[in-house]
Structures are given as C-alpha cells and as structure tokens.
Design an enzyme around this catalytic site. Structure first.
Site, PDB file in Angstrom:
ATOM      1  CG  ASP A  14       1.097  -2.087  -0.057  1.00 17.27           C
ATOM      2  OD1 ASP A  14       0.794  -2.714   0.976  1.00 17.27           O
ATOM      3  OD2 ASP A  14       2.067  -2.333  -0.583  1.00 17.27           O
ATOM      4  CG  HIS A  31      -4.770  -1.872   8.758  1.00 13.00           C
ATOM      5  ND1 HIS A  31      -4.111  -2.097   7.476  1.00 13.00           N
ATOM      6  CD2 HIS A  31      -4.203  -2.988   9.169  1.00 13.00           C
ATOM      7  CE1 HIS A  31      -3.280  -3.146   7.566  1.00 13.00           C
ATOM      8  NE2 HIS A  31      -3.148  -3.749   8.515  1.00 13.00           N
ATOM      9  CG  LEU A 125     -18.464   4.551  -8.053  1.00 14.58           C
ATOM     10  CD1 LEU A 125     -17.388   4.841  -9.209  1.00 14.58           C
ATOM     11  CD2 LEU A 125     -17.807   5.385  -6.777  1.00 14.58           C
TER      12      LEU A 125
HETATM   13  C1  IPE Z   1      -1.479  -6.161  -1.514  1.00 11.31           C
HETATM   14  O1  IPE Z   1      -0.686  -5.600  -0.616  1.00 11.31           O
HETATM   15  C2  IPE Z   1      -2.827  -6.368  -1.234  1.00 11.31           C
HETATM   16  C3  IPE Z   1      -3.609  -5.457  -0.528  1.00 11.31           C
HETATM   17  C4  IPE Z   1      -3.155  -4.191  -0.545  1.00 11.31           C
HETATM   18  C5  IPE Z   1      -4.997  -5.616   0.011  1.00 11.31           C
HETATM   19  P1  IPE Z   1       0.428  -6.676   0.140  1.00 11.31           P
HETATM   20  O2  IPE Z   1       0.973  -5.620   1.046  1.00 11.31           O
HETATM   21  O3  IPE Z   1      -0.419  -7.739   0.698  1.00 11.31           O
HETATM   22  O4  IPE Z   1       1.324  -7.129  -1.130  1.00 11.31           O
HETATM   23  P2  IPE Z   1       2.926  -7.713  -0.901  1.00 11.31           P
HETATM   24  O5  IPE Z   1       2.848  -8.574   0.249  1.00 11.31           O
HETATM   25  O6  IPE Z   1       3.638  -6.248  -0.756  1.00 11.31           O
HETATM   26  O7  IPE Z   1       3.083  -8.030  -2.335  1.00 11.31           O
HETATM   27  C1  IPE Z   2      -2.365  -2.591   2.938  1.00  9.60           C
HETATM   28  O1  IPE Z   2      -1.296  -2.375   3.878  1.00  9.60           O
HETATM   29  C2  IPE Z   2      -3.414  -3.213   3.539  1.00  9.60           C
HETATM   30  C3  IPE Z   2      -3.535  -4.625   3.435  1.00  9.60           C
HETATM   31  C4  IPE Z   2      -2.762  -5.544   2.651  1.00  9.60           C
HETATM   32  C5  IPE Z   2      -4.518  -5.368   4.300  1.00  9.60           C
HETATM   33  P1  IPE Z   2      -0.350  -3.189   4.400  1.00  9.60           P
HETATM   34  O2  IPE Z   2      -0.758  -3.629   5.617  1.00  9.60           O
HETATM   35  O3  IPE Z   2       0.153  -4.251   3.354  1.00  9.60           O
HETATM   36  O4  IPE Z   2       1.042  -2.212   4.777  1.00  9.60           O
HETATM   37  P2  IPE Z   2       2.529  -2.342   4.408  1.00  9.60           P
HETATM   38  O5  IPE Z   2       2.808  -2.770   3.025  1.00  9.60           O
HETATM   39  O6  IPE Z   2       2.902  -3.589   5.607  1.00  9.60           O
HETATM   40  O7  IPE Z   2       3.081  -0.977   4.760  1.00  9.60           O
HETATM   41 MG    MG Z   3       1.671  -4.395   2.052  1.00  6.23          MG
END
Ligand code: IPE
Ligand code: IPE
Ligand code: MG
Length: 243
Positions: A14, A31, A125
């Site tokens: 995240d 990303h 793995l």
């Molecule tokens: C969780 O992250 C899902 C992934 C990293 C794929 P999110 O960014 O979607 O989660 P919330 O919205 O902060 O809970």
């Molecule tokens: C995690 O990063 C990747 C996905 C959930 C696809 P985020 O896109 O949630 O990044 P933040 O949390 O908004 O910084």
């Molecule tokens: Mg996120």
C-alpha cells in the site's frame, strides 16, 4: 540474525498513490514504481529460503476506483506478467493468481493461465498474487463450493470442519502466513486473507510501497524472529519475561 524464518509472508503493498501524489505525479506513476519492489521481495524470499509469498495487488473493492486507474493497473499486471514470467520460471517460482479472475479481461485471464501453466512445476517459491481478491469473497466461494458438493451428495454437511473449509479457500495447499506486512501506514487488514491470518504476526510500516527495500524487509523479519507465538496456549517457562 535470527534463524527463525517465516515459511509464508503475506504483504499488503500500500501507498503507491500517496508516493506519486507527494511528487506531484499521477497515481499511476506510483503503481509503476511499485513493480520493481515486487521483484525485490520475490528475490529476497528466494535468496533466504522463504517458501511462500502472497502479495495483495488489487482488492475486490479497488474495482470502485476511477475507471482510468483500474485500467492502468490492469495494463500494468498484463505487462509485468509478460516481462517477468521467464525469469520467475528460471528461478523456480510457481506463480498463481488468487481472486475472482472472471472479473478480469479475457486477455488478462489467458495471460494469467499461461503464466501459471508455465511455472506450475516449480518448487522453490510459491508466489501468489491476489488480484480482484477479497477475504470475504474467498470465504463465500469456499462455502459455495462445499455447498455444491453437499447438494450432489459427495460431501456430508457434518463432515465440514476447519480443515475441509480451509481446503476450499484460495490458499488451500499452503501453510497460513506466519508474517503479515503492510506498508503505507494504515493499520488494517482491508479484506485481505481473513481466514488465514487468524494467528499471523502483524507488522506495519509507514514506508510507502515504492520506497520499501531490502532493509525494510529485513526489519520485518527481525521483528518476526523476536515474537513469541502462543496460538492461544500458555507461555512456555522462560518465555514469560519476554512476552
Ligand atoms: C489494500 O489497499 C489493497 C491493496 C493494497 C491491493 P487499499 O488502499 O485498497 O486499502 P484501504 O482502502 O486503505 O483500506
Ligand atoms: C496500493 O496503493 C495499490 C492498490 C491498492 C492497487 P494505493 O493505490 O492504495 O496507494 P494509496 O494508499 O492511495 O497511497
Ligand atoms: Mg491504499
């Protein structure tokens, strides 16, 4: 340091969006920057002899993000699969995608199936990428699978126990994660592996996913090695002071 290695590490990757926004870039740049970090974690697991790694890449709820972000993410998965599969295969990695794959484009489904087929015989793995995955989805699909077996008479409802239920989940053949890592500062599970995380050690860091590196991974492993896992049992004599 620490001989106690997790057998299975699960990571919520995240913080990509915030990483990009802080630099005045589009979320997609974050990303994209996260992809080499996936590679780094795979390499570290192979190098250290950690047998299983499960990465949360896209949740059931992430479909509700703006259409352009979803499309960008799907393109990123598609391209990364194409680019990385040969090397994963050469390094003995068995790749599997867990999640509701029918929600993916036919093109992406085909590429996933091809990557899984190509790496199916590898044993170094077990790498699971959770895409269109939700812990609740997983539990519901397991319940539906077992209910169908009961309906056809091949399974008795009374024979459904925790082992049988766990066997119908996406991670059926793997040990539960020993260590859970979440980057990006949030202290929550966000519908990741709800069943399998029952006794997993949780480790959180404010580091955003694109900035996660070998030293951070090492910190998580060191913290894990110091945890006393009790699984509901009484502390062992001598462990009590540390607990
Ligand atoms: C969780 O992250 C899902 C992934 C990293 C794929 P999110 O960014 O979607 O989660 P919330 O919205 O902060 O809970
Ligand atoms: C995690 O990063 C990747 C996905 C959930 C696809 P985020 O896109 O949630 O990044 P933040 O949390 O908004 O910084
Ligand atoms: Mg996120």
């Amino acid at each position: 340091m620490g001989a106690i290695l997790p057998r299975h590490v699960a990571i919520i990757m995240d913080g990509n969006g915030r990483w990009a926004e802080r630099r005045g870039l589009a979320r997609h740049a974050g990303h994209r920057e996260g992809v080499p970090v996936v590679r780094l974690c795979v390499e570290e697991c192979v190098r250290r002899g950690i047998g299983a790694l499960t990465l949360f890449a896209f949740s059931s709820e992430n479909w509700r993000r703006p259409e352009v972000e979803v499309a960008n993410l799907m393109t990123l998965f598609f391209d990364a699969l194409e680019r990385e599969v040969a090397e994963l295969d050469a390094n003995g990695v068995r790749l599997r995608v867990i999640g509701d794959r029918h929600a993916l484009s036919v093109r992406l489904q085909a590429r996933v199936a091809e990557a899984e087929r190509r790496t199916a015989g590898n044993t170094r793995l077990d790498l699971q990428i959770a895409v269109s995955y939700g812990g609740r989805w997983d539990i519901v699909q397991a319940a539906r699978k077992l209910a169908a077996e009961v309906a056809t008479g091949s399974l008795r409802a009374a024979d459904i126990d925790e082992a049988r239920f766990g066997g119908a989940l996406a991670l059926a053949d793997l040990p539960d994660p020993d260590l859970f890592i979440r980057t990006g500062g949030e202290r929550r599970i966000s519908n990741f592996l709800l069943w399998n995380l029952a006794y997993t050690e949780l480790w959180f860091t404010d580091t955003l996913w694109p900035d996660f590196d070998v030293a951070a991974f090492e910190s998580a492993l060191e913290a894990f090695a110091l945890r006393e896992r009790r699984f509901g049992l009484a502390a062992a004599p001598g462990e009590r002071d540390r607990a």
